[in-house]
Scaffold this motif. Structure first.
Motif, PDB file in Angstrom:
ATOM      1  N   MET A 175       0.995  -1.097  -0.098  1.00  0.00           N
ATOM      2  CA  MET A 175      -0.016   0.127   0.039  1.00  0.00           C
ATOM      3  C   MET A 175       0.711   1.258  -0.006  1.00  0.00           C
ATOM      4  N   SER A 176       0.412   2.214  -0.595  1.00  0.00           N
ATOM      5  CA  SER A 176       1.132   3.458  -0.861  1.00  0.00           C
ATOM      6  C   SER A 176       0.283   4.473   0.253  1.00  0.00           C
ATOM      7  N   HIS A 177       1.334   5.538   0.741  1.00  0.00           N
ATOM      8  CA  HIS A 177       0.664   6.486   1.336  1.00  0.00           C
ATOM      9  C   HIS A 177       0.404   7.812   0.292  1.00  0.00           C
ATOM     10  N   VAL A 178      -0.916   7.969  -0.026  1.00  0.00           N
ATOM     11  CA  VAL A 178      -1.126   9.135  -0.900  1.00  0.00           C
ATOM     12  C   VAL A 178      -1.857  10.495  -0.276  1.00  0.00           C
ATOM     13  N   VAL A 179      -1.322  11.732  -0.711  1.00  0.00           N
ATOM     14  CA  VAL A 179      -1.883  12.904  -0.263  1.00  0.00           C
ATOM     15  C   VAL A 179      -2.700  13.436  -1.332  1.00  0.00           C
ATOM     16  N   VAL A 180      -3.781  14.036  -0.896  1.00  0.00           N
ATOM     17  CA  VAL A 180      -4.747  14.767  -1.709  1.00  0.00           C
ATOM     18  C   VAL A 180      -4.907  16.276  -1.323  1.00  0.00           C
ATOM     19  N   GLU A 181      -4.406  17.111  -2.292  1.00  0.00           N
ATOM     20  CA  GLU A 181      -4.526  18.575  -1.862  1.00  0.00           C
ATOM     21  C   GLU A 181      -5.610  19.174  -2.562  1.00  0.00           C
ATOM     22  N   ARG A 182      -6.429  19.989  -2.007  1.00  0.00           N
ATOM     23  CA  ARG A 182      -7.746  20.612  -2.165  1.00  0.00           C
ATOM     24  C   ARG A 182      -7.666  22.363  -2.065  1.00  0.00           C
ATOM     25  N   SER A 183      -8.171  22.954  -2.574  1.00  0.00           N
ATOM     26  CA  SER A 183      -8.516  24.357  -2.285  1.00  0.00           C
ATOM     27  C   SER A 183     -10.094  24.668  -2.525  1.00  0.00           C
ATOM     28  N   VAL A 220       6.064   8.476   4.646  1.00  0.00           N
ATOM     29  CA  VAL A 220       5.741   9.051   5.949  1.00  0.00           C
ATOM     30  C   VAL A 220       7.249   9.031   6.701  1.00  0.00           C
ATOM     31  N   ILE A 221       7.739  10.204   7.319  1.00  0.00           N
ATOM     32  CA  ILE A 221       8.658  10.332   7.909  1.00  0.00           C
ATOM     33  C   ILE A 221       8.374  10.658   9.403  1.00  0.00           C
ATOM     34  N   GLU A 222       8.814   9.896  10.464  1.00  0.00           N
ATOM     35  CA  GLU A 222       8.213   9.920  11.755  1.00  0.00           C
ATOM     36  C   GLU A 222       9.569  10.221  12.683  1.00  0.00           C
ATOM     37  N   SER A 223       9.429  11.008  13.496  1.00  0.00           N
ATOM     38  CA  SER A 223      10.367  11.213  14.504  1.00  0.00           C
ATOM     39  C   SER A 223      10.499  10.041  15.667  1.00  0.00           C
TER      40      SER A 223
END
Length: 83
Positions: A1-9, A80-83
């Motif tokens: 599975m991929s991490h996917v981002v959707v940007e909306r305005s 995803v970058i996690e600390s």
């Protein structure tokens, strides 16, 4: 599975009710295509939003958005970058 981002305005600020309507349109298509919503972040002015999903790939998320009639600016896969 991929991490996917959707940007909306949005041209006008969105109320919680507006955003729930959007989610109601997306949920059946998402389930059908194996797309799982993780979280959304809306800007203070309520005119911009990013939504995070786990999905087979970015193209599947694009397909879900189009089938549900949900407008978007950009859709991309990332790590995803996690600390």
């Amino acid at each position: 599975m991929s991490h996917v981002v959707v940007e909306r305005s949005f041209p006008m600020p969105q109320s919680d009710a507006d955003l729930y309507v959007l989610e109601d349109h997306l949920a059946p298509c998402s389930e059908l295509h194996g797309v799982v919503w993780i979280r959304s972040v809306v800007s203070i002015d309520r005119r911009h939003m990013i939504c995070e999903y786990e999905a087979p790939d970015a193209e599947t998320v694009r397909k879900v958005q189009r089938e549900a009639g949900a407008a978007f600016d950009h859709i991309w896969s990332g790590d995803v970058i996690e600390s």
